[in-house]
Design a protein around this motif. Structure first.
Motif, PDB file in Angstrom:
ATOM      1  N   ALA A 280       0.996  -1.227   0.161  1.00 17.14           N
ATOM      2  CA  ALA A 280       0.072   0.185   0.100  1.00 17.14           C
ATOM      3  C   ALA A 280       0.615   1.599  -0.064  1.00 17.14           C
ATOM      4  N   ALA A 281       2.335   1.476   0.171  1.00 15.48           N
ATOM      5  CA  ALA A 281       2.424   2.466   1.122  1.00 15.48           C
ATOM      6  C   ALA A 281       3.617   2.811  -1.016  1.00 15.48           C
TER       7      ALA A 281
ATOM      8  N   TRP B 128       1.807   2.055  -3.448  1.00 14.08           N
ATOM      9  CA  TRP B 128       0.406   2.285  -4.341  1.00 14.08           C
ATOM     10  C   TRP B 128       0.136   4.216  -4.150  1.00 14.08           C
ATOM     11  N   HIS B 129       0.421   4.166  -3.021  1.00 17.54           N
ATOM     12  CA  HIS B 129       0.502   5.455  -2.032  1.00 17.54           C
ATOM     13  C   HIS B 129       1.426   6.721  -3.152  1.00 17.54           C
TER      14      HIS B 129
ATOM     15  N   SER C 151      -7.473   5.255  -5.176  1.00 16.50           N
ATOM     16  CA  SER C 151      -6.349   5.590  -4.251  1.00 16.50           C
ATOM     17  C   SER C 151      -7.075   4.174  -3.348  1.00 16.50           C
ATOM     18  N   ARG C 152      -8.780   3.882  -2.799  1.00 20.24           N
ATOM     19  CA  ARG C 152      -8.918   3.539  -2.026  1.00 20.24           C
ATOM     20  C   ARG C 152      -9.130   1.927  -2.205  1.00 20.24           C
TER      21      ARG C 152
ATOM     22  N   ALA D  41      -5.519   0.160  -1.453  1.00 18.10           N
ATOM     23  CA  ALA D  41      -5.255   0.143  -0.092  1.00 18.10           C
ATOM     24  C   ALA D  41      -6.095  -1.573   0.174  1.00 18.10           C
TER      25      ALA D  41
ATOM     26  N   ALA E 265      -4.099  -4.292  -2.157  1.00 17.55           N
ATOM     27  CA  ALA E 265      -2.273  -4.099  -2.225  1.00 17.55           C
ATOM     28  C   ALA E 265      -1.627  -5.497  -0.929  1.00 17.55           C
TER      29      ALA E 265
END
Lengths: 154, 132
Positions: free
Chosen positions: A53-54, A56-57, A82-83, A86, A89
């Motif tokens: 997730a980090a 993709w963020h 983003s949702r 997250a 991921a």
């Protein structure tokens, strides 16, 4: 209580619960739909499970310079994507790299899966780059990468 | 009541989804905007649009990915992903959704020109595509 009898309250609550569950499922579908539509415009929709997730963020934060290209989206779409990312991921590992990897092709598991012999194939003009998954993985577009659907171009 | 609200909501969603623009609608909107911006605006030009389409001030031009013939398919210069024809004459899905059009102009003008395109440039480019 004068307007609704007890049994009616139960029925109305059941309807509300169904609508709430249905809307939640629908929202998740819309998130995935936004991700698929936007993230497959220029390349295949790289599966969210390939990066934590980090990563993709950070990718979502820098879409205006996405590997040298402007891939910006409006705020509402970015929120949906983003949702989805997250939620889908790769779980963060205990020894997570700092800063998070931004290229799937630079992750350890990717390099492990694609040894040096395969790396030569990426220079093949039909493949062009390691980011062109679909050149060898016939089902890459659908997020499937099994060896059965592997077809390395000559 | 709930059913009625749901029906109304789905009807509203459907009418939003069904709303679509044509290249002519977009040109008309941009023309009005260009006139409002400058009294000197004398209409869009396919010739200026052609120059813009082939201009390459830095790494890329429109034609790098969309090729010299916007009626034909192209290929993304980095990822090699096939790109459907840009011209609405060859591909009616193009320039049929204002939000999509603005999104791609914003991105690709930044990529090619390192800035956003003016409303006149957008109109010129679409006029060029429609003349091909």
């Amino acid at each position: 209580m004068t307007l609704l009898r007890k049994s009616q309250i139960g029925r109305v609550s059941a309807v509300f619960l169904c609508v709430a569950l249905w809307s939640a499922a629908d929202a998740a579908d819309l998130d995935e739909q936004a991700w698929r539509e936007e993230c497959s415009a220029c390349h295949i929709a790289y599966p969210a499970r390939f990066l934590p997730a980090a990563s993709w963020h950070e990718i979502m934060r820098t879409l205006d310079n996405h590997f040298g290209v402007n891939a910006s989206v409006d705020a509402a779409t970015a929120e949906k994507i983003s949702r989805y990312l997250a939620a889908a991921a790769r779980p963060a590992s205990r020894t997570q790299a700092e800063p998070p990897p931004l290229c799937i092709t630079e992750t350890r598991w990717f390099m492990h899966e694609h040894d040096e012999a395969l790396a030569k194939q990426w220079r093949n003009p039909k493949v062009k780059s390691a980011a062109n998954c679909g050149a060898c993985h016939q089902d890459a577009e659908a997020g499937r990468f099994s060896e059965r659907s592997l077809n390395i171009p000559k | 009541m709930l059913v009625r609200v749901l029906m109304l909501l789905s009807f509203a969603a459907l009418s939003i989804a069904a709303h679509a623009e044509t290249p002519q609608d977009l040109l008309q909107g941009w023309r009005a905007e260009a006139r409002a911006q400058s009294a000197q605006f004398a209409g869009f030009s396919a010739e200026r649009g052609r120059s813009l389409y082939f201009a390459q001030p830095a790494d890329w031009s429109c034609s790098t990915c969309h090729t010299n013939d916007p009626r034909g398919g192209g290929r993304h210069a980095v990822t090699s992903k096939p790109i459907k024809p840009l011209s609405p004459l060859a591909n009616p899905a193009r320039f049929s959704d204002a939000a999509k059009v603005e999104k791609w102009f914003k991105r690709n003008c930044q990529d090619v020109l390192k800035r956003e395109c003016s409303v006149v440039e957008k109109g010129d480019l679409l006029t060029f595509l429609m003349s091909q």
